[in-house]
Design a protein around this motif. Structure first.
Motif, PDB file in Angstrom:
ATOM      1  N   ARG A  29      -6.290   9.727   8.299  1.00 27.40           N
ATOM      2  CA  ARG A  29      -7.344   8.768   8.659  1.00 27.40           C
ATOM      3  C   ARG A  29      -8.630   9.490   9.059  1.00 27.40           C
ATOM      4  N   LYS A  36       0.818  -1.206   0.000  1.00 29.48           N
ATOM      5  CA  LYS A  36       0.000   0.000   0.000  1.00 29.48           C
ATOM      6  C   LYS A  36       0.862   1.272   0.000  1.00 29.48           C
ATOM      7  N   ASP A  80       3.411   7.220   9.228  1.00 29.10           N
ATOM      8  CA  ASP A  80       2.389   6.249   8.803  1.00 29.10           C
ATOM      9  C   ASP A  80       2.165   5.183   9.869  1.00 29.10           C
ATOM     10  N   LYS A 140      -0.260  10.167  10.665  1.00 31.88           N
ATOM     11  CA  LYS A 140      -1.267   9.752   9.682  1.00 31.88           C
ATOM     12  C   LYS A 140      -2.703   9.846  10.188  1.00 31.88           C
ATOM     13  N   THR A 147      -3.303   4.804   2.503  1.00 36.83           N
ATOM     14  CA  THR A 147      -4.585   4.118   2.692  1.00 36.83           C
ATOM     15  C   THR A 147      -4.882   4.062   4.182  1.00 36.83           C
ATOM     16  N   ALA A 148      -6.130   3.817   4.491  1.00 36.22           N
ATOM     17  CA  ALA A 148      -6.520   3.601   5.897  1.00 36.22           C
ATOM     18  C   ALA A 148      -7.687   2.626   5.912  1.00 36.22           C
ATOM     19  N   PHE A 149      -7.953   2.094   7.084  1.00 43.03           N
ATOM     20  CA  PHE A 149      -9.067   1.152   7.277  1.00 43.03           C
ATOM     21  C   PHE A 149      -8.968  -0.002   6.282  1.00 43.03           C
ATOM     22  N   ASN A 150      -7.804  -0.635   6.282  1.00 44.66           N
ATOM     23  CA  ASN A 150      -7.555  -1.807   5.430  1.00 44.66           C
ATOM     24  C   ASN A 150      -7.804  -1.500   3.957  1.00 44.66           C
ATOM     25  N   GLY A 151      -7.355  -0.327   3.537  1.00 43.42           N
ATOM     26  CA  GLY A 151      -7.392   0.011   2.121  1.00 43.42           C
ATOM     27  C   GLY A 151      -8.705   0.638   1.654  1.00 43.42           C
TER      28      GLY A 151
END
Ligand code: TMP
Ligand code: ASP
Length: 237
Positions: free
Chosen positions: A218, A13, A199, A214, A35-39
Motif C-alpha cells: 500500500r 480482487k 492482506d 500488505k 489492490t489497495a485504496f478500493n482497487g
C-alpha cells in the motif's frame, strides 16, 4: 472430499470462487493480484496466493480448535481450498489493538499508540460506496444483520483477536489490527469466512516493529514479497 471446480461464480480482487458438484461447498482460488485504496492501486505480489491460502487455512484450523465455526473444509492445492458455501454478510469487521492506518489518520493518533483494550469497528462492504464505516443501528436499518447477529459477530471478532494475538506472539509478531468477514450457511448459522492473511491484518515484528504485511505494498515500502515470505516462515518454520 471429491469435489472439483465446475463453474466460476465470482472473481474478486484477490480470489476467485468456483461452484463445485455440491451446492453446499465452493472452491476458493487465491491469486497473486494485489489492490489497495478500493482497487485504485494495482500490482502483483509473487507467491502471495499460495502464502495467503496456506496461512488462512492454518489460522482457520486454529480457530476451529478453539470452538469458532469457520468455512474451512479442505486444502486442495497450493492455492485452492474447499470451503462451505455461505452468503457473506456485507460487514467488514475490524479489530484494533494498536493505532494504525485509517484509525491514525481519522483521529490524529500516532501509529503505534497501544490501546488499553481492543476496539472494533464495522464497514459496510460495498466497493461502489468505498466501504464506508457503519454502526450497529445503521447496519440494522440497512437490514445487513439483526442486533443479536451483530452482537454475536463482534463477540466472535474479539475471540479471533485473542487467539490470533497469542499464535502470532509465539512467532515474534505483534497483531496490530485485522479485518474479518462472516457468512451465513444455508441453515442460517453465522461462521467465519474469507481470509486471515497479510492482506487483511497488520503484522509488526515484535522486536523491530518492521511491517510484515500488505502495508509494504500500500505504502510502497519495498520488499513486499520478502514480508509475505517472512510471515510464512514465522508460522510454518
Ligand atoms: P485500515 O486501518 O485501513 O482501516 O485497516 C484496518 C485493517 O483492515 C488492516 O489490518 C487492513 C485491513 N483491511 C482489509 O483487510 N481490507 C481493506 O479493504 C482495508 C481498507 C483494510
Ligand atoms: N481491499 C482494498 C482494495 O479495495 C485493499 C486494501 O487496502 O487492503 O483494493
Amino acid at each position: 472430499m471429491k469435489l472439483t471446480k465446475v463453474k466460476q461464480l465470482y472473481e474478486g480482487k484477490a480470489k476467485k470462487v468456483w461452484a463445485t458438484e455440491d451446492p453446499e461447498y465452493v472452491i476458493v482460488d487465491y491469486k497473486d493480484d494485489a489492490t489497495a485504496f478500493n482497487g485504485e492501486k494495482r500490482g502483483t505480489i509473487t507467491g502471495k496466493g499460495a502464502i495467503n491460502n496456506k496461512m488462512t487455512n492454518y489460522f482457520m484450523r486454529r480457530m476451529q480448535e478453539a470452538g469458532i465455526k469457520t468455512h474451512f473444509v479442505e486444502e486442495l492445492s497450493d492455492r485452492e481450498t474447499i470451503v462451505r458455501s455461505v452468503k457473506i454478510i456485507p460487514l467488514e469487521v475490524i479489530v484494533r489493538n494498536i493505532a494504525a492506518g485509517s484509525f491514525s489518520k481519522r483521529y490524529g493518533v500516532a501509529e503505534g499508540t497501544v490501546f488499553d483494550a481492543p476496539a472494533s469497528e464495522f464497514s459496510y462492504k460495498d466497493d461502489a460506496l468505498g466501504d464506508p464505516m457503519i454502526n450497529d443501528e445503521y447496519a440494522v436499518a440497512l437490514k445487513l444483520a439483526a442486533y443479536d447477529e451483530i452482537a454475536e459477530i463482534r463477540k466472535t471478532a474479539y475471540r479471533v483477536n485473542g487467539i490470533l494475538k497469542k499464535i502470532l506472539a509465539e512467532c515474534g509478531v505483534t497483531l496490530v489490527d485485522f479485518k474479518i468477514e462472516l457468512g451465513k450457511t444455508s441453515d442460517g448459522e453465522i461462521i467465519l469466512a474469507d481470509e486471515i492473511s497479510p492482506d487483511t491484518c497488520r503484522f509488526w515484528d515484535i522486536k523491530t516493529g518492521e511491517k510484515l504485511d500488505k502495508d509494504r505494498f500500500r505504502r510502497d515500502l519495498g520488499n513486499v514479497e520478502g514480508a509475505y515470505n517472512e510471515m510464512y516462515r514465522r508460522i510454518f518454520g
